[in-house]
Design a protein around this motif. Structure first.
Motif, PDB file in Angstrom:
ATOM      1  N   PHE A 127      -7.881  -0.500   8.897  1.00 47.88           N
ATOM      2  CA  PHE A 127      -7.209  -0.855   7.649  1.00 47.88           C
ATOM      3  C   PHE A 127      -7.720  -2.178   7.094  1.00 47.88           C
ATOM      4  CE2 PHE A 127      -4.036   2.340   8.913  1.00 47.88           C
ATOM      5  CZ  PHE A 127      -3.972   3.027   7.722  1.00 47.88           C
ATOM      6  N   TYR A 152     -10.835  -1.196   5.318  1.00 50.05           N
ATOM      7  CA  TYR A 152     -10.442  -0.397   4.151  1.00 50.05           C
ATOM      8  C   TYR A 152      -9.945  -1.315   3.031  1.00 50.05           C
ATOM      9  CZ  TYR A 152      -8.186   3.447   1.634  1.00 50.05           C
ATOM     10  OH  TYR A 152      -7.821   4.367   0.690  1.00 50.05           O
ATOM     11  N   CYS A 153      -9.042  -2.247   3.384  1.00 48.11           N
ATOM     12  CA  CYS A 153      -8.488  -3.149   2.373  1.00 48.11           C
ATOM     13  C   CYS A 153      -9.556  -4.110   1.861  1.00 48.11           C
ATOM     14  CB  CYS A 153      -7.321  -3.942   2.939  1.00 48.11           C
ATOM     15  SG  CYS A 153      -5.872  -2.938   3.243  1.00 48.11           S
ATOM     16  N   ARG A 174     -11.511  -2.363  -0.785  1.00 49.49           N
ATOM     17  CA  ARG A 174     -10.765  -2.216  -2.038  1.00 49.49           C
ATOM     18  C   ARG A 174     -10.502  -3.561  -2.725  1.00 49.49           C
ATOM     19  NH1 ARG A 174      -6.994   1.412  -4.111  1.00 49.49           N
ATOM     20  NH2 ARG A 174      -5.738  -0.437  -4.431  1.00 49.49           N
ATOM     21  N   GLU A 175     -10.218  -4.590  -1.942  1.00 47.82           N
ATOM     22  CA  GLU A 175      -9.709  -5.805  -2.560  1.00 47.82           C
ATOM     23  C   GLU A 175     -10.685  -6.971  -2.584  1.00 47.82           C
ATOM     24  OE1 GLU A 175      -5.723  -6.776  -1.330  1.00 47.82           O
ATOM     25  OE2 GLU A 175      -5.330  -4.674  -0.859  1.00 47.82           O
ATOM     26  N   ILE A 229      -4.792  -9.753   2.881  1.00 45.53           N
ATOM     27  CA  ILE A 229      -5.175  -8.487   3.521  1.00 45.53           C
ATOM     28  C   ILE A 229      -4.482  -8.314   4.871  1.00 45.53           C
ATOM     29  CG2 ILE A 229      -7.135  -7.224   4.484  1.00 45.53           C
ATOM     30  CD1 ILE A 229      -8.746  -8.029   2.070  1.00 45.53           C
ATOM     31  N   ARG A 234      -1.301  -6.817   4.457  1.00 49.74           N
ATOM     32  CA  ARG A 234      -1.242  -5.371   4.219  1.00 49.74           C
ATOM     33  C   ARG A 234      -1.454  -4.614   5.517  1.00 49.74           C
ATOM     34  NH1 ARG A 234      -1.058  -4.669  -1.100  1.00 49.74           N
ATOM     35  NH2 ARG A 234      -2.233  -6.152  -2.342  1.00 49.74           N
ATOM     36  N   SER A 279      -4.397   3.181  -2.492  1.00 49.38           N
ATOM     37  CA  SER A 279      -3.893   1.972  -1.850  1.00 49.38           C
ATOM     38  C   SER A 279      -3.636   2.249  -0.370  1.00 49.38           C
ATOM     39  CB  SER A 279      -2.591   1.525  -2.517  1.00 49.38           C
ATOM     40  OG  SER A 279      -2.732   0.240  -3.058  1.00 49.38           O
ATOM     41  N   ALA A 280      -3.780   1.227   0.436  1.00 43.80           N
ATOM     42  CA  ALA A 280      -3.670   1.428   1.879  1.00 43.80           C
ATOM     43  C   ALA A 280      -2.282   1.918   2.271  1.00 43.80           C
ATOM     44  CB  ALA A 280      -3.992   0.121   2.601  1.00 43.80           C
TER      45      ALA A 280
END
Lengths: 525, 525, 525
Positions: free
Chosen positions: A269, A272-273, A276-277, A297, A300, A473-474
């Motif tokens: 994750f 992954y984040c 995306r971010e 992050i 999240r 979104s995660a």
């Protein structure tokens, strides 16, 4: 490499791989050298909050061993080996009223032994007692073969440990039993550290696992353990020695699966984040958002990991129920992975609680962060300069407050579950109460935490902007397992299905050769 | 002065200085008066979560003592003295199946004694049992001199306590043994309160420290303790009685050093910060910053104290290693102050955790504070009016987020250390696991917390504005000890030094007369 | 309805109302079927942190029972009934070195029993041992009437439970004793679950309550319990069986009063605040403030409930003292409600701590809330546009910081109290230390929390705007009980009154027939 434990008063104990066997503690031995000096750490056992050393020094002045004033005939125990562990054990035994005879290869080199103890050669020492504690390494057991006659019928207590798990084909105690077939070998005391014996601060376990083939010998050793203030636990025959010897070498075996699982989830994750971010805005808008890697992050990743792990605590139970329904019987074994998974649910839950705690603190520091304060200030300034109005939205206030409240309540129940799983607390409740907390409150926690995530998502679920490079979104991914578990559980507790499951768990089988037995058992519990 | 314990169900127990000895509990005695009435607090022992009183009243209807229906011959115990403690103990013993005979100076005044118990004169009562529990004050032991013949060979259990530590030259039990030389004196039960015995709610310790010179007598008493649901712990010969008598009078002896230390640190840093942040601005700019004394300054003092105490947990281990290296042997005693310091490391760590916790909460309330909100608002307004731009600084965001993240992770590990030091948790792990947590995780915590402080300082270290009246910021002082400990530890774990230390801890000595013994011991553990 | 415990490794255990009696565990029985397969959950007892299954499979290869290699004559125990509990107990006993003989109505249907155990008819099985464990339901005890002769003089262990509290007029064990008058009935093991016995993961209690009229029989059973790694607790004669049987059916009996009390307080204050803060503005100004129901109002209700409950912890002690002063004696019983109240003070305190914790988190999320951020932003914008100045008010800063600091310190002490009431921690301290924490620190907590509320109110107390529909702010109501308790306590500790109270608690009575006894008792403890 030498390490010092943080909160434990163990000074400079070097962590060799030999576990307790080596026992090279300064305190353990420094007691014996400067005659007349008194060890301040000689205190009553089981008193972690301690006693004043001044009082103890008075005690010492009365000349250890403490039982010197007793005129009564005392039980004698023999200890082979004058290493740290042997000495510490001997000292403790003298303190608790035993007579102690040391057996040594070189009895004349005995200046370091506790006052009050005798030191003889192995064979002479063996004559003095029918309980002989072998405080020596397995590698030197061979010297005992010369003493086979004098050891005949004696209780030999094996206290040894190895350097690694399953080092030898057979356990040390079984090896000893082969070497000296006439003796009754009992495995014990290997989980106790010399330092703990000596100082009386049994910060780690006070449990002594005992096993042996002769139950009288075993009980004799268990009585000694009890007299020393320890808690003996009978582990059956000598076959168990292997496991007892492996025990002190283990490093959180039940925590491994939860640990690996949470590491994998975290890394996945996080990446992954980050894509995306951090990478997405950089590629699309050349924005430097790397500072998000530090708090945004993780904040999240941690809740997602916590929620997923919490759901994984309940998943095996649901799977087991489905398997039982499918097979139509409870009398067949689950696959090994399911068994192992079920056995480490407590650890899974506690790791999840750890992540939930981190999420809470990470969330609470939000308003202190420079980034957040800067954004608030800048937002206000922009709004002032643009002269734009931002009317108050009751629905946003509702959504926002709701997900906060759900999160807080979920965390609170989660903490309760954690506190209830403390050994001393769970030991106070009966099974009905324990199940009530762990099952009903547990599912309530899962529901609250899942709802927290759902409400957090709120309207954003339907927004198309949620996808970046087709990645949602995660927290959308985080909802998959919890929602599935809750849906399956909901189906399982529907009356029609629950009834069948109930019958299966009471012993009924769909098509069974054992139906008669099951009926027979109905009057039994 | 009468005090009521908060969470404990002890009603109006007056805290006289006589510790348990006086035992003037209403419940303890109210049981005996209104015949036919049933004490609702008569419940199963060891059930802190309690049972419904309604069930118990049924029990009472069956007429206490509970063993009345047993036809079997019961063991008889004699209790001298009919005070609260004597009565409570007698009641509990009747409940657990003993026959109880009270010895009293005035046997006719016995209306308050538990039903089922006999009351006789001292000498007659002594004939009934060979175990006599003396529930009387030391000041009245002299009456026993008249009974020396009837007490010959009996087991005399001394349960008394004193008013202060080391009140008499010799312990009560030893004094008793001198008075009645023919009896076997055993010290026991002094740590148990009458109220606890009676109500079964052993909120405080269930441990009974037992000592005595005759091991058979001692075991007899330990068996009685076990039957009463208590946990007897053998403490050796009667020499230990002094310490056992002092135990109930102690008030957190191991917490004193940490407490004084933290008080001194707190006061020093409070004054230091007050000078820099309240007096300095007042002198220089006539600014009234006194409100900073309430939250701002404590929130500097607490983390500094926490970090310093945490470093002081590790310092003695490092000093011990240096001393061993310097001396070239582990076989010589450390100075007393070092020994004492090492023994209260756990308490030091827990006090540090308390301060860290306060720091966390004080930090989290920052955005709620009026001062902070006012400053934020005013800052925004000033900026708007000045039409000044404040661009976002990624490096500030990095620094700010990093020190928050480091602090959170450090606190999280610190909490883990604290939880692991709970007795019931540490009792569940083996030594290897305990050391792993307390040493490896402990040092990691220290590193994270030190880094948290370093990054918090950030660029300010080099700024000249940091000095006020030549005083540097307080956190600069706070870093001295932790950094020193970490540097020393880093040097000690360098392979070349670690190797020597390792050999020393395995018994090797640089120039030793015991080298032969050390070699000899190599096969022993 | 089937439930899975959260953190406990109990798979798919259905929660029937029969408590442990039914014991339909998959694991418990799956062990016996596929010969050659090895149960991975067969582990050393008392090792919640577990062991590696691979080691255990090796053990299994040596063929269970583990004591097979022992040549020595073993103690035989007979178990009537081959249900899950009987089988699990038998398995555990084999593991711990007993010989096990099962008694069954249909001995031929025995394919599921643990290897190493014999299965015979009831009467034949009874011949093999003098300890017979009845793993059958009470409803089937009648079959034993046919065996009265063979059961004569035997120890019959009743392990049964019922479906509800006080289901039958007499306890199962007493009923059994009537059916088989020649046998020595002992009640035991009913609190232990079959699953726990089998898997060795005694997450819930390891305590075995034992009662019986014959103390030898009782001790025999207690020895067995100890050998199985359990903690037997003697509860007296068979009269106690009723309570022992009710124990596993209880659901937090001591928590009920605190729970109801806090529910009532919560609901009342929730409605009260909703009227003042949601309905009042709606009626007066048509403002929609419903979103306040989610966080704002709970964050008023929780601290009020916490403070009131905390005060209610101390109120009974104060009332008791007043009652004793009024009556002039401690030798008369308190009313039942006062007794019950005093016994659940610990639970009251812990529930209060829970609410305080919720209050803390609810307070800390304040600055994250949309409503709060919106208000701050809007406030700033309004101020900028109005060009109004808001000078810094030092007195507001003082008040605001003070109430935050008081709250934090109060919560910190409250947490300390909570930690000290953990069983494993309170077991480590002596009575003096326990009283110091629970009484002195407890009152300090109450003072700090009351002061926190008082300062929070601050100047608002005197403002007329505080009344809405004549209703004062909720926190004003919250102060009534704590302030009353503190005032009464303050009066009670005034020297003149304290002196009288002290004398009463030492046994003095204002006008007493027992004065002589009181004098007599002065030398006793």
């Amino acid at each position: 490499m030498a390490k010092e434990p943080l909160f434990s008063p163990e000074p400079g104990r070097s962590e060799t791989k030999e576990a307790e066997g080596s026992a090279e503690h300064r305190l353990a031995t420094s007691l014996y050298i400067p005659a007349g000096q008194c060890p301040p750490q000689l205190r009553l056992t089981n008193r972690p909050l301690g006693t004043s050393p001044t009082v103890m020094e008075k005690m010492c002045a009365d000349e250890v061993p403490l039982t010197a004033s007793s005129s009564e005939k005392q039980e004698t125990v023999c200890i082979f080996g004058t290493g740290d562990f042997g000495k510490s054990l001997g000292f403790k035994m003298l303190q608790c009223g035993y007579s102690v005879v040391f057996g040594s290869r070189n009895p004349q080199v005995s200046s370091l032994l506790p006052r009050g103890a005798e030191v003889l050669s192995y064979s002479n020492a063996a004559l003095k007692s029918d309980v002989i504690i072998l405080a020596m390494r397995r590698e030197h057991y061979e010297v005992l073969t010369e003493l086979v006659d004098s050891l005949n019928g004696k209780i030999l207590v094996d206290v040894s440990n190895n350097l690694k798990i399953n080092q030898y084909p057979e356990s040390n105690a079984e090896y000893l039993a082969q070497l000296v077939p006439g003796a009754n070998v009992v495995k014990a005391f290997n989980t106790i550290s010399a330092w703990a014996l000596q100082s009386g601060t049994l910060d780690a376990s006070r449990q002594v696992f005992v096993c042996g083939n002769d139950s009288k010998a075993k009980h004799r050793v268990m009585d000694i353990a009890r007299t020393l203030g320890l808690t003996p636990l009978d582990q059956g025959s000598l076959v168990a020695a292997n496991e007892i010897e492996n025990y002190p070498l283990q490093l959180f075996p039940m925590w491994r699966l939860p640990f690996y699982l949470s590491s994998v989830l975290c890394v996945f994750f996080f990446v992954y984040c980050a894509i995306r971010e951090v990478i997405y805005p950089y590629v699309n808008a050349k924005t430097d958002a790397t500072f998000r890697l530090v708090i945004s992050i993780p904040n999240r990743v941690f809740p997602i990991t916590a929620l997923t792990l919490l759901a994984l605590v309940y998943l095996p139970g649901v799977l087991a129920a489905i398997l039982q329904l499918y097979r139509g019987t409870k009398y067949s074994r689950f696959p090994n992975w399911l068994d192992h998974w079920m056995l480490c649910r407590k650890q899974l839950g506690l790791v999840a609680l750890g992540f939930a705690f981190l999420h809470v603190i990470y969330t609470l520091v939000i308003p202190i962060r420079y980034y957040v304060r800067w954004r608030l200030k800048n937002g206000t300034i922009t709004q002032v300069l643009a002269n734009k109005d931002s009317p108050f939205s009751t629905s946003t206030a509702w959504l926002n407050d709701s997900y906060l409240a759900l999160g807080i309540l979920g965390f609170f129940l989660f903490l309760l579950l954690g506190i209830t799983s403390l050994p001393s607390v769970s030991n106070m409740v009966n099974w009905r109460e324990f199940r009530f907390v762990q099952s009903k409150l547990g599912y309530l926690t899962l529901i609250l935490c899942t709802a927290h995530t759902l409400v957090y998502g709120g309207k954003r679920f339907l927004s198309p902007g949620i996808l970046r490079w087709s990645l949602p979104s995660a927290y959308v991914l985080a909802l998959i397992i919890p929602c599935s578990v809750l849906v399956m559980k909901f189906i399982l507790i529907m009356p029609c299905i629950d009834k069948i499951l109930m019958r299966i768990r009471q012993g009924w089988e769909r098509n069974s050769q054992y139906s008669k037995s099951a009926l027979n058992g109905k009057s039994d519990i």
